[in-house]
Write an enzyme that holds these catalytic residues in place. Sequence first.
Site, PDB file in Angstrom:
ATOM      1  N   THR A 125       0.829  -1.211   0.000  1.00 23.28           N
ATOM      2  CA  THR A 125       0.000   0.000   0.000  1.00 23.28           C
ATOM      3  C   THR A 125       0.863   1.259   0.000  1.00 23.28           C
ATOM      4  O   THR A 125       2.004   1.240   0.470  1.00 23.28           O
ATOM      5  CB  THR A 125      -0.908   0.004   1.256  1.00 23.28           C
ATOM      6  OG1 THR A 125      -1.446   1.316   1.442  1.00 23.28           O
ATOM      7  CG2 THR A 125      -0.141  -0.347   2.512  1.00 23.28           C
ATOM      8  N   ASP A 126       0.282   2.352  -0.465  1.00 17.91           N
ATOM      9  CA  ASP A 126       1.008   3.638  -0.432  1.00 17.91           C
ATOM     10  C   ASP A 126       1.223   4.136   0.998  1.00 17.91           C
ATOM     11  O   ASP A 126       2.084   4.988   1.246  1.00 17.91           O
ATOM     12  CB  ASP A 126       0.283   4.701  -1.272  1.00 17.91           C
ATOM     13  CG  ASP A 126      -1.116   5.042  -0.781  1.00 17.91           C
ATOM     14  OD1 ASP A 126      -1.618   4.375   0.154  1.00 17.91           O
ATOM     15  OD2 ASP A 126      -1.728   5.987  -1.341  1.00 17.91           O
ATOM     16  N   GLU A 127       0.460   3.559   1.952  1.00 18.87           N
ATOM     17  CA  GLU A 127       0.567   4.057   3.328  1.00 18.87           C
ATOM     18  C   GLU A 127       1.924   3.761   3.961  1.00 18.87           C
ATOM     19  O   GLU A 127       2.268   4.310   4.998  1.00 18.87           O
ATOM     20  CB  GLU A 127      -0.566   3.486   4.195  1.00 18.87           C
ATOM     21  CG  GLU A 127      -1.925   3.845   3.629  1.00 18.87           C
ATOM     22  CD  GLU A 127      -3.062   3.738   4.634  1.00 18.87           C
ATOM     23  OE1 GLU A 127      -2.808   3.846   5.841  1.00 18.87           O
ATOM     24  OE2 GLU A 127      -4.203   3.556   4.182  1.00 18.87           O
ATOM     25  N   TYR A 149      -1.278  -0.143  11.239  1.00 23.79           N
ATOM     26  CA  TYR A 149      -1.587  -0.862   9.980  1.00 23.79           C
ATOM     27  C   TYR A 149      -0.453  -0.659   8.976  1.00 23.79           C
ATOM     28  O   TYR A 149       0.101  -1.617   8.431  1.00 23.79           O
ATOM     29  CB  TYR A 149      -2.912  -0.352   9.388  1.00 23.79           C
ATOM     30  CG  TYR A 149      -3.074  -0.670   7.906  1.00 23.79           C
ATOM     31  CD1 TYR A 149      -3.249  -1.980   7.469  1.00 23.79           C
ATOM     32  CD2 TYR A 149      -3.036   0.351   6.946  1.00 23.79           C
ATOM     33  CE1 TYR A 149      -3.384  -2.279   6.110  1.00 23.79           C
ATOM     34  CE2 TYR A 149      -3.170   0.061   5.587  1.00 23.79           C
ATOM     35  CZ  TYR A 149      -3.336  -1.255   5.177  1.00 23.79           C
ATOM     36  OH  TYR A 149      -3.458  -1.533   3.836  1.00 23.79           O
ATOM     37  N   LYS A 153       2.268  -3.286   7.253  1.00 23.29           N
ATOM     38  CA  LYS A 153       2.356  -3.462   5.796  1.00 23.29           C
ATOM     39  C   LYS A 153       3.793  -3.172   5.330  1.00 23.29           C
ATOM     40  O   LYS A 153       4.310  -3.856   4.444  1.00 23.29           O
ATOM     41  CB  LYS A 153       1.364  -2.545   5.071  1.00 23.29           C
ATOM     42  CG  LYS A 153      -0.092  -2.942   5.218  1.00 23.29           C
ATOM     43  CD  LYS A 153      -0.416  -4.323   4.660  1.00 23.29           C
ATOM     44  CE  LYS A 153      -0.352  -4.383   3.155  1.00 23.29           C
ATOM     45  NZ  LYS A 153      -0.798  -5.705   2.640  1.00 23.29           N
TER      46      LYS A 153
HETATM   47  P1  NAD Z   1     -10.172  -6.612   3.119  1.00 23.89           P
HETATM   48  O1  NAD Z   1     -10.050  -6.346   4.577  1.00 23.89           O
HETATM   49  O2  NAD Z   1     -11.441  -6.294   2.424  1.00 23.89           O
HETATM   50  O3  NAD Z   1      -9.873  -8.160   2.820  1.00 23.89           O
HETATM   51  C1  NAD Z   1      -8.859  -8.875   3.478  1.00 23.89           C
HETATM   52  C2  NAD Z   1      -9.132 -10.364   3.284  1.00 23.89           C
HETATM   53  O4  NAD Z   1      -8.066 -11.098   3.912  1.00 23.89           O
HETATM   54  C3  NAD Z   1     -10.433 -10.831   3.937  1.00 23.89           C
HETATM   55  O5  NAD Z   1     -11.145 -11.672   3.053  1.00 23.89           O
HETATM   56  C4  NAD Z   1      -9.970 -11.609   5.162  1.00 23.89           C
HETATM   57  O6  NAD Z   1     -10.853 -12.647   5.551  1.00 23.89           O
HETATM   58  C5  NAD Z   1      -8.628 -12.147   4.690  1.00 23.89           C
HETATM   59  N1  NAD Z   1      -7.713 -12.447   5.789  1.00 23.89           N
HETATM   60  C6  NAD Z   1      -7.418 -11.632   6.854  1.00 23.89           C
HETATM   61  N2  NAD Z   1      -6.537 -12.265   7.661  1.00 23.89           N
HETATM   62  C7  NAD Z   1      -6.266 -13.469   7.098  1.00 23.89           C
HETATM   63  C8  NAD Z   1      -5.442 -14.550   7.465  1.00 23.89           C
HETATM   64  N3  NAD Z   1      -4.702 -14.527   8.588  1.00 23.89           N
HETATM   65  N4  NAD Z   1      -5.409 -15.639   6.667  1.00 23.89           N
HETATM   66  C9  NAD Z   1      -6.159 -15.692   5.538  1.00 23.89           C
HETATM   67  N5  NAD Z   1      -6.969 -14.699   5.140  1.00 23.89           N
HETATM   68  C10 NAD Z   1      -7.017 -13.599   5.919  1.00 23.89           C
HETATM   69  O7  NAD Z   1      -8.945  -5.861   2.455  1.00 23.89           O
HETATM   70  P2  NAD Z   1      -8.813  -5.171   1.033  1.00 23.89           P
HETATM   71  O8  NAD Z   1      -9.257  -3.761   1.132  1.00 23.89           O
HETATM   72  O9  NAD Z   1      -9.414  -6.052   0.014  1.00 23.89           O
HETATM   73  O10 NAD Z   1      -7.233  -5.154   0.857  1.00 23.89           O
HETATM   74  C11 NAD Z   1      -6.546  -6.260   0.261  1.00 23.89           C
HETATM   75  C12 NAD Z   1      -5.047  -5.976   0.254  1.00 23.89           C
HETATM   76  O11 NAD Z   1      -4.789  -4.775  -0.488  1.00 23.89           O
HETATM   77  C13 NAD Z   1      -4.460  -5.745   1.634  1.00 23.89           C
HETATM   78  O12 NAD Z   1      -3.205  -6.361   1.676  1.00 23.89           O
HETATM   79  C14 NAD Z   1      -4.334  -4.231   1.742  1.00 23.89           C
HETATM   80  O13 NAD Z   1      -3.277  -3.874   2.600  1.00 23.89           O
HETATM   81  C15 NAD Z   1      -4.036  -3.878   0.304  1.00 23.89           C
HETATM   82  N6  NAD Z   1      -4.437  -2.509  -0.105  1.00 23.89           N
HETATM   83  C16 NAD Z   1      -5.716  -2.074   0.130  1.00 23.89           C
HETATM   84  C17 NAD Z   1      -6.093  -0.800  -0.301  1.00 23.89           C
HETATM   85  C18 NAD Z   1      -7.499  -0.304  -0.084  1.00 23.89           C
HETATM   86  O14 NAD Z   1      -7.777   0.871  -0.375  1.00 23.89           O
HETATM   87  N7  NAD Z   1      -8.440  -1.112   0.384  1.00 23.89           N
HETATM   88  C19 NAD Z   1      -5.167   0.031  -0.947  1.00 23.89           C
HETATM   89  C20 NAD Z   1      -3.869  -0.454  -1.176  1.00 23.89           C
HETATM   90  C21 NAD Z   1      -3.519  -1.728  -0.756  1.00 23.89           C
END
Ligand code: NAD
Length: 338
Positions: A125-127, A149, A153
Amino acid sequence: MRILVTGGAGFIGSHYVRSLLEGLYPDCADARVTVVDKLSYAGNRDNLPARHPRLAFVEADICDLPRMLEVLPGHDAVVHFAAESHVDRSVESAAEFVRTNVGGTQTLLDACLETGVERLVHVSTDEVYGSISHGSWTEEWPLAPNSPYAATKAASDLVARSHWRTHGLDLSITRCSNNYGPYQHPEKLIPLFVTRLLEGRQVPLYGDGRNVREWLHVDDHCRAVHLVLTRGRAGEIYNVGGGDERSNVQITEEVLRLCGADWSAVRHVADRKGHDLRYALDDSKIREHLGYAPQVPFASGLADTVTWYRDHPNWWKRLGHEGAAGQDRTGEGTGVSP
Ligand code: NAD
């Protein structure tokens, strides 16, 4: 090709899996997909087709090494989305974030090495960069994460890179800006505001609302992840931006308009602790090297997202999330920013 997707029942992971199964990525139109997801509060089996000839679903925790060693063999590539993803929850308690984001990533990487997985994309992530008052971050920018968080990451991002540098694992890392789109859990800013407004309720805006984020449609993020999977270089990091820069006040303004509400529906609440002011990515590398370009204009992407929440009340009401249905977990300041 067999692709294993961790966190494939979450917001972005499920979008990626649905896109693969729908044949939206022609180079992997026949790919078989295994989703590994522990179905935390953020994971929802209904985000994926109940049955699909090319989909296998495994309910498992990425921290469970024996399970990972069991599931991984036979897969050509892994796309690693699984994480604890909500900043506000990490401010309340960071333990699960360290366990899953750092420990889980390390376990998964070790299992990939042991089972001979050939290719991996780690979704970061950009964070991890912290906050930037002007200009934008390149991939060389030092990491200075501010929230628990973001710190976990950043740690997982570095653990992933070390498995390339030390063990030669063929992996690339993506660092994307804020995503929006359908199927996002209503604890995050846009779906929280939309679902509350659709229920005729008030929305809580953190501080003065001047915090700026770059908003990218989930479809563009997933296309970038797939480009990196198939064409990215080992050991490389790719910023994924190109979204629209908007302050939380501007986002609020647009969501109010799309939901037919006005500023009387907004309540200003105390700011999040350590709230980063601005994120901005320089994504020229992925554009120049891999031909990435975002395709979803923010205005239509946001309008379509609001329509999706309006048309799918059963999806978000069933989650029983306090942001949509009842009280906030720890008061009205919770869950109002990504
Ligand atoms: P989300 O919270 O919607 O989904 C996370 C998923 O991971 C869920 O289905 C959860 O059940 C699963 N999970 C959590 N812990 C687990 C574990 N120990 N074992 C197996 N599965 C597990 O998150 P998201 O928004 O879809 O983000 C997905 C990825 O993208 C993350 O790594 C996040 O850091 C990254 N990201 C998100 C954004 C954003 O804006 N949402 C931006 C940049 C990067």
